[in-house]
Structure formats: C-alpha cells, structure tokens
Design a protein around this motif. Structure first.
Motif, PDB file in Angstrom:
ATOM      1  N   GLY A   1       0.189   4.307  -0.013  1.00 36.66           N
ATOM      2  CA  GLY A   1      -0.272   5.408   0.836  1.00 36.66           C
ATOM      3  C   GLY A   1      -0.016   6.752   0.173  1.00 36.66           C
ATOM      4  N   ASP A   2       0.082   7.788   0.980  1.00 39.60           N
ATOM      5  CA  ASP A   2       0.316   9.129   0.440  1.00 39.60           C
ATOM      6  C   ASP A   2       1.825   9.322   0.273  1.00 39.60           C
ATOM      7  N   LEU A   3       2.330   8.836  -0.848  1.00 37.28           N
ATOM      8  CA  LEU A   3       3.775   8.769  -1.040  1.00 37.28           C
ATOM      9  C   LEU A   3       4.401  10.164  -1.063  1.00 37.28           C
ATOM     10  N   SER A   4       3.715  11.120  -1.679  1.00 38.38           N
ATOM     11  CA  SER A   4       4.261  12.486  -1.731  1.00 38.38           C
ATOM     12  C   SER A   4       4.470  13.045  -0.326  1.00 38.38           C
ATOM     13  N   ALA A   5       3.512  12.819   0.549  1.00 35.61           N
ATOM     14  CA  ALA A   5       3.634  13.323   1.927  1.00 35.61           C
ATOM     15  C   ALA A   5       4.761  12.594   2.668  1.00 35.61           C
ATOM     16  N   HIS A   6       4.843  11.306   2.488  1.00 36.73           N
ATOM     17  CA  HIS A   6       5.914  10.538   3.132  1.00 36.73           C
ATOM     18  C   HIS A   6       7.294  11.021   2.663  1.00 36.73           C
TER      19      HIS A   6
ATOM     20  N   GLU B   1       0.869  -1.183   0.000  1.00 33.08           N
ATOM     21  CA  GLU B   1       0.000   0.000   0.000  1.00 33.08           C
ATOM     22  C   GLU B   1       0.898   1.222   0.000  1.00 33.08           C
TER      23      GLU B   1
ATOM     24  N   HIS C   1       8.547   8.224  -8.350  1.00 30.95           N
ATOM     25  CA  HIS C   1       7.640   9.214  -7.763  1.00 30.95           C
ATOM     26  C   HIS C   1       8.418  10.446  -7.290  1.00 30.95           C
TER      27      HIS C   1
END
Lengths: 262, 262
Positions: free
Chosen positions: A198-203, A196, B97
């Motif tokens: 998830g919110d990869l940009s935020a991570h 998953e 990403h």
C-alpha cells in the motif's frame, strides 16, 4: 476481511493484550514453584522443529553474574536489578553430541543455526507469556548479542551455542509500569492472501505522528517523525557488525554447509 | 534449585501445557472476529526489539494458494487442509523504507536479519498460544524454507523479506489429536547459574528409551535410539543447503555489514 467490530477474549489474550516490557521490579522474590511451573509450561507450549529441541535455558539469580551480564549488555541496570534472569540459548551442542553417539557429524549450516535460533526465540516467548500470567513483568534483552563470546564464557556455554536474548523477570514496580504505545497499524503489518504494501510512506507518517503524540503526552522529547527518524538514525549503520565473526568463532555456521563437498 | 513438588498453574500455563501440534482439522471455519482477536493479541503480546516491528503476517484462506504452499512445503497436506494458514514473515522492507524517507540506507547485516527473524518467530508464537486458548489447533511449518523464493513470490513478498515459518490453524479433529510425547528432561535443557552439560550421553540414552516406549505404545515402529538416531540419520547432512543463497537473492544479509566500508 473487513475489520470485525467485536473483540473476543480469553485469559491468554487478556495476558497478551496487557503486555508491556517491565524494567523496574519490587524486592519480592519469585518462588521456586512459580519459576519451575513457568519454565515447564514454556517448554511444553513452544513447538520445536523436528523435535530437535535445539535450545537451552540458563537461569541466573547470582547478583555478581547478573551485574556482569548487565555490563555486557551495555549497562542495562534492570539485568542486575531483576530477581531472575534467564538466557534463551540457541544450542546445537546436544544434537551434535547425539549425532556423534552414532558416529556421524552434525550437518552445520545456516539452516541449523536458524533451527536453534528460532527454537530459543519460541521458548523464551512462551516463558514470558507464562510469567506474565502469574503477574510477573518481563523484558527481553537483545543486548546479550553485544558481547556474545563474553556472555557465553560467563555462562559456561559449550561450543555451538549462543544467547539469542535474555529475559528479566520480576514483580513490576507499580509506579514504573509504562503505558502501552501503539503498534504499527494492522493494515500495514497484516496482509490477506497476498502482501500489499500500500502507501507505505503515508502509513509510516501516520504512525510517526501517533507515536510522537504518545511520547509528548508522557512529557518526553521526540522528533515529529517519532518512529521513522529513530529507525533512520539508529540503523543506517549496520548494528552489531562484530556479531557474524563472533558467532562463527563460537561454532555457529551461516553457509550452505556444502562448502567442503564440492 | 531443587525441583519443586508443587506445580502452579494459570489459564495461560494450562493452555501451554496442553499444547500438541495439530495436523487434522474439522470443517468448522474460524470466525473473522476470533481470527482478528488472535492476531491483535499476538501483535500486542510479542515484544519487538527497539520497536522496529520487523515482521509481517500473511493470512491465507484461498484454497489454491494453500494447495500451492502445501506442495512447496514438500507435500504437507495439512497446509492445504487447514481453514487458515498464516505466514510469519521476517520483513526488513518497512524499516528500509523508513530509513529511505530520511535519505539514508538501512544498515543490513546478520544482526538485522536476526532482528527480523526473531520478531517473526515471537509473534508467530504468541499467535499460536492465543489461537490454542480459543480451542484451535496449530502447527508451525518450517517447510516454508524449502522453497523460500517460490513461497515469497506466491505471497507477493517485497525484497528483504522471507517466511520464517507458517502456521496452520483449525479446529482439531478429535480422533486425530496426537498424545503428547516427552520433552528432553528439565535437567538436560535448563541450567542454573552456569551451563553444566553433565553426562550428556546417559541423558540422551534415557530420553531415547523414553521416546521409543512412547512410539511403541502408539503402535509405531521406532529404533531403540528413538531420538539420537533420528538426529544422526536426518541431520548428518546439512539441511536446506540452498537456503543461504536463496535468502541472499531475496535481500537478506548475513555478513558484518562493514564489507564495503573497509
């Protein structure tokens, strides 16, 4: 699973948890007994697919050879400075010889190349862990793939072999031991039952900030996006574009292996 | 170097020297604290080229998923039987990403595929060493490459990711712990200053005999050429010929990366 609060440890996890790459060494030599014990534990501890053992190690202590390898790696001084350098070699020459002893060719394709690459990677990893348990410092040198043919020639590799990476070994110079920097967070890299993203940009933004704070605390210049902008800057062009052709000239195969049989 | 008579040891080399692949497990579960400590030590202890961290781990405990993975690996019962299965994933999706966050593409070619493959291989290796230090048994499952797309779909992998190998973890069933078999001799695999193959046929014949004696002592049938004839029989045809096309469909690249720029 929820993140456990308690960390359990063994001498092995203690060694792993202390790891940092070491590029500066004291003059203290590595005793033969220690080096031999490290290599044999590494060979024993790394599994090898189908018992093929498609790797070799080349141990280099000669200053001239180390100097040449340092230059071939793009001027990495620690390759010349370390007392012992070990090349982790993906090596299909032995299994090709074994097949020839029974009058058949070795099937050669991407999968065989992966067998050898992974075998070499695994044994180099156990070698580093074993070395660090004796108090040695290690750093892996992917720069061996900068000039793969020149490296192979210098080390006398047979066809069907290439250096996946090198390893510098030496006693760490205490004043040049770097501090550990954070890895990407557990929840970004480790998935349970299914992947998953998830919110990869935020991570990634959070990791960028964490790494930037780390570098600044060390007095180093860094962009705000300390991880992602370096990835973008250094890897928007394909790295080592020469590699595919060079490895093919050295006898490594990347096809299905069925090209000639259709 | 002459072979030293003395073997030095640490708790790490002791763990490595005890390694055998374990395919039969007791019913004892692996505590969350232990699993988490193993994974985090593995992530800390494995270096990653340019800090790219191009790997992911997928931890599977669901019986249905393990059963499906066992079938996809060609009917390997231990994949279903182990309490915890971990997929070591080569994963370029995160760096792609990261690059996209800065408006650039990721350079994709053989070298990037090797980055990710080696990163995954290394962290899986430290994971096994850490697990074995807690008394767990491990076996790596290259059979994850039998049906790479089906495995990726089952685990929900994004594009630009594939399972390099899986790892079965569990407490060893004492009565099914195999005895260690000999590795190829030191002098065949480890070279000093320069690679010297020596009399490879003689070395292989000696290893064939040693391995045949080992198998016969265990009451197993074996050809006289216990290593080389198995290599010849099993690998004269290219293994996993589907792999190249499958990995390309999954977004892994094996070219120079400059194909479109000439």
């Amino acid at each position: 699973m929820t993140t456990p609060q308690t960390r359990l440890s063994t001498p092995v996890t203690d060694t792993l948890n202390r790891h940092v790459s070491i590029r500066h060494y004291t003059d203290q030599p590595i005793p033969d007994e220690m080096l031999h014990s490290i290599i044999e534990a590494a060979r024993r501890g790394a599994p090898t697919s189908s018992n093929l053992q498609t790797y070799s190690l080349v141990v280099v202590r000669d200053p001239d050879t180390k100097q040449k390898l340092a230059e071939l790696a793009g001027g990495q001084k620690h390759v010349a400075a370390c007392p012992v350098f070990i090349a982790a070699v993906a090596d299909l020459s032995r299994v090709a010889h074994a097949a020839a002893m029974h009058g058949v060719p070795l099937g050669e394709n991407l999968e065989m190349t992966l067998y050898a690459t992974v075998d070499a990677a695994l044994v180099g990893m156990t070698l580093c862990t074993a070395a660090e348990s004796f108090g040695l410092g290690t750093v892996m040198i992917g720069g061996m793939r900068n000039k793969p043919q020149e490296v192979a020639q210098l080390l006398g590799l047979p066809p069907r072999a290439y250096v996946v990476y090198g390893i510098c070994l030496g006693y760490p110079l205490p004043e040049r031991v770097p501090s550990q920097k954070a890895r990407l967070p557990h929840e970004v890299v480790v998935h349970y039952e299914r992947y998953e993203a998830g919110d990869l940009s935020a991570h990634i933004a959070a990791y960028d900030a964490e790494l930037a704070a780390h570098y600044r605390a060390e007095g180093r210049n860094t962009p705000d996006a300390a991880w992602s902008s370096v990835v973008a800057n250094n890897f928007s062009k394909p790295p080592r574009p020469h590699l595919r052709a060079a490895l093919e000239r050295m006898g490594m195969r990347f096809g299905s292996g069925e090209e000639g049989t259709e």
